[in-house]
Write a protein that holds these residues in place. Sequence first.
Motif, PDB file in Angstrom:
ATOM      1  N   VAL A 172       0.952  -1.251  -0.043  1.00 55.35           N
ATOM      2  CA  VAL A 172      -0.147  -0.058  -0.003  1.00 55.35           C
ATOM      3  C   VAL A 172       0.933   1.293   0.000  1.00 55.35           C
ATOM      4  CG1 VAL A 172      -1.717   1.275   1.290  1.00 55.35           C
ATOM      5  CG2 VAL A 172      -1.900  -1.128   1.270  1.00 55.35           C
ATOM      6  N   LEU A 173       0.844   1.974  -0.979  1.00 55.41           N
ATOM      7  CA  LEU A 173       1.716   3.199  -1.126  1.00 55.41           C
ATOM      8  C   LEU A 173       0.879   4.312  -0.679  1.00 55.41           C
ATOM      9  CD1 LEU A 173       4.394   3.382  -2.166  1.00 55.41           C
ATOM     10  CD2 LEU A 173       3.612   3.953  -4.398  1.00 55.41           C
ATOM     11  N   VAL A 174       1.398   5.231   0.148  1.00 53.39           N
ATOM     12  CA  VAL A 174       0.840   6.358   0.649  1.00 53.39           C
ATOM     13  C   VAL A 174       1.654   7.530   0.348  1.00 53.39           C
ATOM     14  CG1 VAL A 174      -0.385   7.215   2.658  1.00 53.39           C
ATOM     15  CG2 VAL A 174      -0.248   4.946   2.409  1.00 53.39           C
ATOM     16  N   ASP A 175       1.035   8.602  -0.256  1.00 57.86           N
ATOM     17  CA  ASP A 175       1.809   9.881  -0.255  1.00 57.86           C
ATOM     18  C   ASP A 175       1.914  10.602   0.839  1.00 57.86           C
ATOM     19  OD1 ASP A 175       2.530  12.593  -1.020  1.00 57.86           O
ATOM     20  OD2 ASP A 175       1.278  12.754  -2.969  1.00 57.86           O
ATOM     21  N   SER A 176       3.067  10.602   1.564  1.00 55.25           N
ATOM     22  CA  SER A 176       3.612  11.180   2.687  1.00 55.25           C
ATOM     23  C   SER A 176       3.122  12.777   2.857  1.00 55.25           C
ATOM     24  CB  SER A 176       4.826  11.321   2.992  1.00 55.25           C
ATOM     25  OG  SER A 176       5.354   9.940   3.038  1.00 55.25           O
ATOM     26  N   SER A 177       3.072  13.357   1.737  1.00 53.36           N
ATOM     27  CA  SER A 177       2.884  14.833   1.667  1.00 53.36           C
ATOM     28  C   SER A 177       1.375  15.187   1.606  1.00 53.36           C
ATOM     29  CB  SER A 177       3.769  15.531   0.812  1.00 53.36           C
ATOM     30  OG  SER A 177       3.002  14.976  -0.759  1.00 53.36           O
ATOM     31  N   ARG A 178       0.472  14.315   1.445  1.00 58.17           N
ATOM     32  CA  ARG A 178      -1.045  14.464   1.452  1.00 58.17           C
ATOM     33  C   ARG A 178      -1.827  13.684   2.225  1.00 58.17           C
ATOM     34  NH1 ARG A 178      -2.646  12.750  -3.961  1.00 58.17           N
ATOM     35  NH2 ARG A 178      -4.559  13.987  -3.560  1.00 58.17           N
ATOM     36  N   PRO A 179      -2.077  14.322   3.530  1.00 55.66           N
ATOM     37  CA  PRO A 179      -2.555  13.526   4.667  1.00 55.66           C
ATOM     38  C   PRO A 179      -4.012  13.529   4.563  1.00 55.66           C
ATOM     39  CG  PRO A 179      -1.929  15.966   5.272  1.00 55.66           C
ATOM     40  CD  PRO A 179      -1.317  15.759   4.038  1.00 55.66           C
ATOM     41  N   GLU A 180      -4.492  14.306   3.283  1.00 57.36           N
ATOM     42  CA  GLU A 180      -6.091  14.180   3.126  1.00 57.36           C
ATOM     43  C   GLU A 180      -6.336  12.869   2.462  1.00 57.36           C
ATOM     44  OE1 GLU A 180      -4.109  16.489  -0.443  1.00 57.36           O
ATOM     45  OE2 GLU A 180      -3.976  16.520   1.630  1.00 57.36           O
ATOM     46  N   THR A 181      -5.353  12.099   1.898  1.00 56.42           N
ATOM     47  CA  THR A 181      -5.360  10.693   1.326  1.00 56.42           C
ATOM     48  C   THR A 181      -5.327   9.634   2.343  1.00 56.42           C
ATOM     49  OG1 THR A 181      -2.958  10.483   0.804  1.00 56.42           O
ATOM     50  CG2 THR A 181      -4.715  11.685  -0.842  1.00 56.42           C
ATOM     51  N   PHE A 182      -4.888  10.036   3.469  1.00 51.97           N
ATOM     52  CA  PHE A 182      -4.406   8.935   4.421  1.00 51.97           C
ATOM     53  C   PHE A 182      -5.720   8.018   4.771  1.00 51.97           C
ATOM     54  CE2 PHE A 182      -0.682  11.262   6.825  1.00 51.97           C
ATOM     55  CZ  PHE A 182      -0.223  11.545   5.686  1.00 51.97           C
ATOM     56  N   ARG A 183      -6.964   8.654   5.109  1.00 48.84           N
ATOM     57  CA  ARG A 183      -8.220   7.764   5.227  1.00 48.84           C
ATOM     58  C   ARG A 183      -8.503   6.846   4.232  1.00 48.84           C
ATOM     59  NH1 ARG A 183     -12.621  11.233   7.399  1.00 48.84           N
ATOM     60  NH2 ARG A 183     -11.689  10.627   9.366  1.00 48.84           N
ATOM     61  N   GLU A 184      -8.234   7.374   2.791  1.00 46.08           N
ATOM     62  CA  GLU A 184      -8.549   6.550   1.814  1.00 46.08           C
ATOM     63  C   GLU A 184      -7.488   5.464   1.758  1.00 46.08           C
ATOM     64  OE1 GLU A 184      -8.867   6.725  -3.300  1.00 46.08           O
ATOM     65  OE2 GLU A 184      -8.332   8.448  -1.994  1.00 46.08           O
ATOM     66  N   ALA A 185      -6.042   5.678   1.718  1.00 43.09           N
ATOM     67  CA  ALA A 185      -5.285   4.618   2.106  1.00 43.09           C
ATOM     68  C   ALA A 185      -5.675   3.438   3.153  1.00 43.09           C
ATOM     69  CB  ALA A 185      -4.017   5.271   2.241  1.00 43.09           C
ATOM     70  N   ARG A 186      -6.001   4.053   4.103  1.00 45.05           N
ATOM     71  CA  ARG A 186      -6.510   2.936   5.027  1.00 45.05           C
ATOM     72  C   ARG A 186      -7.661   1.782   4.701  1.00 45.05           C
ATOM     73  NH1 ARG A 186      -4.825   0.068   9.441  1.00 45.05           N
ATOM     74  NH2 ARG A 186      -6.969  -0.924  10.133  1.00 45.05           N
ATOM     75  N   SER A 187      -8.552   2.965   4.129  1.00 43.76           N
ATOM     76  CA  SER A 187      -9.827   1.980   3.475  1.00 43.76           C
ATOM     77  C   SER A 187      -9.239   0.868   2.335  1.00 43.76           C
ATOM     78  CB  SER A 187     -10.673   2.948   2.770  1.00 43.76           C
ATOM     79  OG  SER A 187     -11.775   2.376   2.348  1.00 43.76           O
ATOM     80  N   ILE A 188      -8.378   1.357   1.581  1.00 43.72           N
ATOM     81  CA  ILE A 188      -7.766   0.565   0.404  1.00 43.72           C
ATOM     82  C   ILE A 188      -7.189  -0.708   1.075  1.00 43.72           C
ATOM     83  CG2 ILE A 188      -5.924   0.465  -1.371  1.00 43.72           C
ATOM     84  CD1 ILE A 188      -6.678   3.309  -2.001  1.00 43.72           C
TER      85      ILE A 188
END
Length: 179
Positions: A90-106
């Motif tokens: 699971v790749l997460v963009d460290s500079s975009r915290p607004e995507t963290f919830r979506e990353a968790r869901s994925i």
Amino acid sequence: MQTVKIVVTGPFNAGKTEFIRSVSEIDVVSTERKISAEAEKVKSTTTVAMDFGRITVDDDLVLYLFGTPGQKRFDFMWEILSEGMLGFVVLVDSSRPETFREARSILETFRAYAPTPYVVAANKQDMDEAWDLDDMRVALRLDSKVRFLPVIATDKEKVKKVLLELLYSILAEMEAGGS
């Protein structure tokens, strides 16, 4: 020759295509299409079906890397791509915290598809606005046992390190299952 299918997933613009491109020994098969003007502020193309790359680890082992589309409207491909995978990143963009919830869901979605080993990789760690790994672990609600690694998707050596960590997890699970 042993082949291992690994899926690289994560939110839109997390760096999945670049991650695969940086290590693939073949030209990456990519299904990118131009995207809307609104999304173009971030980038001009998006993966609509998958990215495919290959890396030979040694004489006996080849990894097939399948990158998923990040946009929700293409998530029907996720289950198809997860079939037969031995692990996922699971790749997460460290500079975009607004995507963290979506990353968790994925992450939860892929764990539901197959109970295989996985690692989470914090991409874009070279950017000034990148979050600290400890803070990201808390924000992503990752258990302390989850392998969580820094990465820069365009850095071949850093990408290899993430893939090796996943491979070690896959091998450990195979050995545990075989005993």
